[in-house]
Design an enzyme around this catalytic site. Structure first.
Site, PDB file in Angstrom:
ATOM      1  CG  HIS A   1      29.361  -1.008  20.291  1.00 47.39           C
ATOM      2  ND1 HIS A   1      28.685  -1.839  21.147  1.00 47.39           N
ATOM      3  CD2 HIS A   1      30.645  -1.449  20.286  1.00 47.39           C
ATOM      4  CE1 HIS A   1      29.522  -2.732  21.656  1.00 47.39           C
ATOM      5  NE2 HIS A   1      30.716  -2.526  21.141  1.00 47.39           N
TER       6      HIS A   1
ATOM      7  CG  ASP B   1      26.837  -9.713  14.538  1.00 49.99           C
ATOM      8  OD1 ASP B   1      27.342  -8.704  14.019  1.00 49.99           O
ATOM      9  OD2 ASP B   1      27.083 -10.088  15.696  1.00 49.99           O
TER      10      ASP B   1
ATOM     11  CE1 TYR C   1      26.868  -5.811  21.471  1.00 53.47           C
ATOM     12  CE2 TYR C   1      24.795  -6.167  22.626  1.00 53.47           C
ATOM     13  CZ  TYR C   1      25.488  -5.913  21.462  1.00 53.47           C
ATOM     14  OH  TYR C   1      24.804  -5.745  20.294  1.00 53.47           O
TER      15      TYR C   1
ATOM     16  CG  ASP D   1      24.224  -3.566  15.631  1.00 53.19           C
ATOM     17  OD1 ASP D   1      24.753  -2.995  16.601  1.00 53.19           O
ATOM     18  OD2 ASP D   1      24.129  -4.797  15.531  1.00 53.19           O
TER      19      ASP D   1
ATOM     20  CB  ALA E   1      37.570 -14.174  17.485  1.00 55.30           C
TER      21      ALA E   1
END
Length: 389
Positions: free
Chosen positions: A34, A173, A223, A36, A124
Site C-alpha cells: 500500500h 503490479d 482500497y 506504490d 486472491a
C-alpha cells in the site's frame, strides 16, 4: 510449458488452430504494501503462475475473447472500432481497455480471436487482472510489431485499471509483471518508475503462498477509501513540507507534526504505515543482500502488524494465517501480500518442514475460519513474454 488442453480448447472454440502463445505472470510483493500509490519503494517479484493468451488473426476488425476460467460466459465479441465498457462483458473489459488505449498511439489493422487461461486464483491478491492487461498488451505488441516500450506497457495497463475499470491502483503490479526476472525481485521506486534487480537466494527455503480463499474484488473493497485517506494525510503534511508523496518523509518528520492530525487520527495512522513501510523495504533489501533471511522474516512480521493495526486491511482470515504461520518452527516470516481484504499471505518456510508447516497452518485455519485455505510454492519467474515452441 503451456498446458496442452489450451490448444485443444482453442481449436474447439474457434474451429482453427492458435497461431501464437503469450504468457504474463502474476506477482507477489515480498514487502512494501500500500505504498506504490504513495511514492514509496516496493519489492515485488513475478511468479510462475499467471495468464496464458493464445491468439489467431482474423481478416476483419472483430475481436473475440474467450476465457477457460469463465467458460459459462462463452465468446465475448467486440470490434476494434467500437470499444466501450459494458457490464455484461465482465472480465473481457480488461483486454478491451488495453485495445482502446493502444489504439490511441498505434494502428491495429485487423482483429483476432483470443483464448485466455489463468492459473492465478481470481480475487486472491496476486494481480490476475494486471496479468490479463499485460499479456494482452504484449500480445498485440508482438503481433502487430508495434515496438511499445516496456515502461509504456506499464503505464498503459495501469491506465486500464484506473480509467477504464475505475480502480485506483498504483504502478507496482503492472511493473513487476512486465519487468520481472527469474530468481530476482525488483526494488521499485514507484515515484521515479525505476528499478534494480535484487537476487533472491533462499537456499533451503521456499516462498509459500497461503490463499485465504476469501475472494475480494478491489472495486468492492476499501482500497479506494485507503487511497483517499492517504491523500488527506498528504494534504495536511504539505502545509509543512514541500513533498509530492507521503513516502518522501521519514518517521521522525511525520511524528513531529502529529499535532496537525488531532482531528484526523485515521489519516495519521495511514501515513504512519506508508512511511514506516517504506523504511522497512530499505532495511529488507539490505538484510537480503547480506544473506540474513531471519532478519528479513522479522521485517515481514512487522509489515503485517502495521497493515493490521495502522492500515486496517488484513481481516480475520489473513491474520489467522499469519498467526498460525508464526507458531511454526519452520517459518521465518509471514505477511499479507497484495491489497488485503482477503486474498493471500506469504511465508518463508524451511524446505525440510514444508509439509508439516502446511498441515499445521491449514488445520488451525480451518478450525478458526471454518473452511480450507490453499497452499502452493511460489517460484520466482520471468515477466511477460511470448512462448516459442
Amino acid at each position: 510449458m503451456t498446458p496442452k488442453n489450451l490448444y485443444e480448447t482453442f481449436n474447439k472454440v474457434y474451429g482453427k488452430s492458435a497461431e501464437r502463445t503469450f504468457f504474463a505472470p502474476g506477482r507477489i510483493n515480498l514487502i512494501g504494501e500500500h505504498i506504490d500509490y504513495n511514492g514509496g519503494l516496493v519489492f515485488p517479484c513475478a511468479i510462475s503462475q499467471g495468464t496464458y493468451a493464445l491468439v489467431s488473426k482474423r481478416t476483419d476488425r472483430n475481436v473475440n475473447f474467450y476465457s477457460m476460467n469463465f467458460e459459462e460466459l462463452g465468446i465475448i465479441e467486440s470490434n476494434l472500432d467500437n470499444i466501450e465498457y459494458l457490464t455484461e462483458d465482465d472480465w473481457a473489459n480488461y483486454p478491451k481497455g488495453v485495445l482502446k488505449y493502444v489504439q490511441e498511439d498505434y494502428t491495429l489493422d485487423h482483429g483476432f480471436d483470443v483464448l485466455y487461461f489463468g492459473n492465478i486464483p481470481n480475487g486472491a491478491g496476486l494481480s490476475s487482472s494486471a496479468s490479463i492487461d499485460v499479456v494482452t498488451t504484449v500480445m498485440v505488441n508482438n503481433m502487430f510489431s508495434l515496438d511499445i516500450p516496456q515502461i509504456d506497457i506499464v503505464h498503459n495497463t495501469r491506465r486500464v485499471e484506473n480509467e477504464f475499470m475505475g480502480v485506483n491502483t498504483g504502478i507496482m503490479d503492472q511493473y513487476a509483471i512486465t519487468f520481472g526476472r527469474k530468481d530476482s525481485a525488483l526494488l521499485l521506486d514507484t515515484q521515479k518508475a525505476e528499478h534494480r534487480l535484487v537476487p533472491i537466494k533462499l537456499k533451503d527455503m521456499s516462498i509459500v503462498i497461503m490463499n485465504t480463499n476469501k475472494v475480494r474484488g478491489l472495486t468492492d473493497s476499501k482500497y479506494n477509501q485507503r487511497l483517499e485517506e492517504c491523500q488527506r494525510a498528504l494534504k495536511i503534511l504539505q502545509e509543512f513540507y514541500d513533498i509530492q508523496d507521503l513516502c518522501e518523509l521519514n518517521q521522525g518528520q511525520l511524528e513531529v507534526k502529529r499535532e496537525a492530525f488531532l482531528e484526523d487520527q485515521i489519516a495519521y495512522n495511514r501515513a504512519f504505515h506508508a512511511i514506516t513501510e517504506n523504511e522497512r523495504v530499505k532495511q529488507a533489501v539490505k538484510v537480503l543482500e547480506a544473506g540474513d533471511i531471519k532478519a528479513f522474516g522479522d521485517l515481514m512480521y512487522l509489515s503485517h502488524e502495521s497493515l493490521k493495526t495502522d492500515y486496517e486491511v488484513t481481516g480475520v482470515e489473513l491474520d489467522t494465517l499469519v498467526d498460525a504461520a508464526k507458531k511454526s518452527e519452520y517459518c521465518l516470516g509471514a505477511r499479507v501480500t497484495g491489497a488485503g481484504f482477503g486474498g493471500c499471505a506469504i511465508a518463508i518456510v524451511e524446505d525440510k518442514g514444508l509439509d508439516a508447516f502446511i498441515e499445521s497452518v491449514g488445520l488451525e485455519y480451518k478450525e478458526i475460519i471454518g473452511y480450507d485455505a490453499s497452499f502452493y510454492q511460489a517460484h520466482v519467474g520471468d515477466g511477460a513474454h511470448e512462448i516459442i515452441s
